[in-house]
Design an enzyme around this catalytic site. Structure first.
Site, short mmCIF file in Angstrom:
data_model
loop_
_atom_site.label_atom_id
_atom_site.label_comp_id
_atom_site.label_asym_id
_atom_site.label_seq_id
_atom_site.Cartn_x
_atom_site.Cartn_y
_atom_site.Cartn_z
N TYR A 107 0.79 -1.18 0.04
CA TYR A 107 0.05 0.04 -0.06
C TYR A 107 0.78 1.27 -0.05
O TYR A 107 0.52 2.18 -0.44
CB TYR A 107 -0.78 0.36 1.22
CG TYR A 107 -2.21 -0.65 1.14
CD1 TYR A 107 -2.34 -1.95 0.59
CD2 TYR A 107 -3.29 0.08 1.19
CE1 TYR A 107 -3.75 -2.36 0.75
CE2 TYR A 107 -4.65 -0.24 1.35
CZ TYR A 107 -4.92 -1.72 0.80
OH TYR A 107 -6.03 -2.25 0.74
N LYS A 133 2.43 -15.36 2.80
CA LYS A 133 2.62 -16.13 1.63
C LYS A 133 3.99 -16.32 1.38
O LYS A 133 4.80 -15.98 0.58
CB LYS A 133 2.12 -15.36 0.34
CG LYS A 133 2.10 -15.97 -1.02
CD LYS A 133 1.05 -17.02 -0.95
CE LYS A 133 1.06 -17.81 -2.41
NZ LYS A 133 0.42 -18.92 -2.43
N ASP A 136 -3.70 -18.27 1.03
CA ASP A 136 -4.58 -18.93 0.32
C ASP A 136 -5.32 -20.15 1.14
O ASP A 136 -6.51 -20.30 0.87
CB ASP A 136 -3.86 -19.42 -0.90
CG ASP A 136 -2.64 -20.47 -0.73
OD1 ASP A 136 -2.10 -20.30 0.21
OD2 ASP A 136 -2.14 -20.88 -1.84
N ASP A 142 -6.40 -6.71 4.20
CA ASP A 142 -7.55 -6.18 3.46
C ASP A 142 -8.62 -7.19 2.92
O ASP A 142 -9.85 -7.05 3.04
CB ASP A 142 -6.90 -5.14 2.28
CG ASP A 142 -8.07 -4.34 1.64
OD1 ASP A 142 -8.79 -3.72 2.28
OD2 ASP A 142 -8.06 -4.44 0.43
N ASP A 166 -12.51 -8.55 4.52
CA ASP A 166 -13.79 -8.48 3.62
C ASP A 166 -14.40 -9.98 3.50
O ASP A 166 -15.62 -10.06 3.57
CB ASP A 166 -13.57 -7.81 2.48
CG ASP A 166 -13.82 -6.34 2.21
OD1 ASP A 166 -13.57 -5.74 3.33
OD2 ASP A 166 -14.41 -5.97 1.25
C1 IPM Z 1 -10.37 -0.93 4.07
C2 IPM Z 1 -10.69 -0.28 2.78
C3 IPM Z 1 -9.29 0.81 2.34
C4 IPM Z 1 -8.13 -0.27 2.29
C5 IPM Z 1 -9.53 1.66 1.15
C6 IPM Z 1 -10.84 2.35 1.30
C7 IPM Z 1 -8.32 2.44 1.01
O1 IPM Z 1 -10.91 -1.10 1.62
O2 IPM Z 1 -10.15 -0.19 5.29
O3 IPM Z 1 -10.25 -2.05 4.32
O4 IPM Z 1 -8.01 -0.95 1.37
O5 IPM Z 1 -7.44 -0.40 3.42
MN MN Z 2 -10.94 -3.13 2.45
#
Ligand code: IPM
Ligand code: MN
Length: 365
Positions: free
Chosen positions: A145, A194, A226, A251, A255
């Site tokens: 990042y 990884k 993975d 990240d 999710d």
């Molecule tokens: C998160 C979001 C952020 C990230 C984006 C919006 C920059 O997806 O906080 O998980 O990728 O960290």
């Molecule tokens: Mn995110």
């Protein structure tokens, strides 16, 4: 306790879910005789249009002076986002600079699916078992990042490159946070990486294992990312405890964990730095449902619970908020995105009714 809190409402559903968190904040403030001075400041895509920057100077000043920060999600509908130059888009122009400014290296994302929430998960009951209680800790200010990004032409070919770097210190400090959490919970720590491919991941594993030597009492295991993605869906409760991840892998898997809960609306987030921290909802700004009073404010209110626990060191107030959140669902209520076909519409709460109910439970039990 007297504290100044910066409030960055953000875009889309941000203002409406932050409003509910602020209601809950005031309920705790009066019940426990605290004094919170709230300072609102523009932040996000809308701030680019009104202030010329997604993270304006005056917002920086307000955040610098505040004890802690509550941040709503950012981002507008795609046409508006396309009108913003890349470096002023809220991800690159606001969120990353906020994380960098306060060096918020440890990102806590709890994946909690106690009994009252279990029916929201797309996973079968027997997969969920006794319930899921994972604390994902994601490194937040290093890795790909924040590496150099270049685009160009080399030997006649267009190319793009993102550099990924981790220093020993960056890995060590977040690993220590994760082991401390695991020790206090007397829980397993799963380290995800990884290492079969990436040099940064091999180094990550080496440094984390060195930190592990100082925590012989903490059960520890190491897993490839993975495989972890697969295992997380197949048997999520094996991760109950703490999961440690680097930035990019974290990240993605956080999710995925939101998917296991049934909604990212059920995932709060706290970004912890050495001197200042902020809390946020882990989801986006959902511009398509903004202003309709149907967004689920759980993540934002849960983030407030985190703020009390981690930033203000008031665990009782924090527990009170968590218990109120869970009892909303234990009473059979739901929110628009969680409601299943045929569910009792009288039990589907609007954004503001959800916040009111949490406040009512805090006040009256
Ligand atoms: C998160 C979001 C952020 C990230 C984006 C919006 C920059 O997806 O906080 O998980 O990728 O960290
Ligand atoms: Mn995110």
């Amino acid at each position: 306790m007297i504290k100044t809190i910066a409030i960055l409402e953000g875009d889309g559903i941000g203002p409406e879910i932050v409003r509910e968190a602020v209601k809950v904040l005031h309920a705790i403030e009066s019940k426990y005789s605290h004094q919170f001075n709230l300072k609102y400041a523009p932040f996000g895509a809308q701030a680019y249009f009104t202030e010329g920057s997604p993270f304006p100077e005056k917002t920086r000043d307000i955040c610098d002076e505040a004890d802690t920060i509550i941040k709503g999600p950012v981002g507008l509908a795609i046409e508006k986002m396309n009108a913003i130059p890349q470096q002023f888009r809220p991800e690159i122009g606001a969120i990353l600079p906020l994380r960098k400014r306060y060096d918020t290296f440890a990102n806590f994302r709890p994946v909690r699916l106690p009994k009252p929430l279990a029916s929201f998960s797309p996973l079968r009951d027997e997969v969920i078992g006794e319930g899921i209680d994972i604390l994902m800790i994601r490194e937040l200010v290093g890795g790909i990042y924040f590496g150099n990004k270049t685009e160009g032409i080399s030997t006649g070919m267009n190319y793009a490159m993102d550099e990924c770097t981790y220093t020993e210190e960056q890995i060590r400090r977040v690993a220590v946070v994760a082991f401390e959490e695991a020790r206090s919970k007397k829980a397993l720590l799963t380290n995800i990486h990884k290492a079969n491919i990436l040099a940064t991941s091999r180094f990550w594993e080496e440094v984390v294992e060195d930190v592990a030597r100082a925590y012989p009492d903490v059960p520890y295991r190491s897993m490839l990312v993975d495989n972890a993605a697969f295992q997380l869906v197949k048997n999520p409760s094996q991760f109950n405890g703490v999961v440690l991840l680097e930035n990019m892998q974290g990240d993605i898997l956080t999710d995925q964990a939101g998917g296991i809960l049934g909604s990212l609306g059920l995932m709060p987030s706290a970004c912890m730095g050495p001197v200042k921290s902020y809390v946020e909802a882990a989801h986006g700004s959902a511009p398509d449902i903004a202003g309709k009073n149907i967004a689920n404010p759980y993540s934002m209110i849960g983030s407030l619970a985190f703020l009390f626990e981690k930033c203000l060191h008031l665990p009782q107030e924090s527990n009170e908020i968590w218990n109120a959140l869970f009892s909303v669902f234990a009473r059979g209520y739901t929110t628009t995105e969680l409601a299943s076909a045929g569910s009792d519409t009288k039990k589907v709460l609007s954004t503001s009714d959800f916040g009111d109910l949490v406040v009512d439970i805090i006040r009256n039990g």
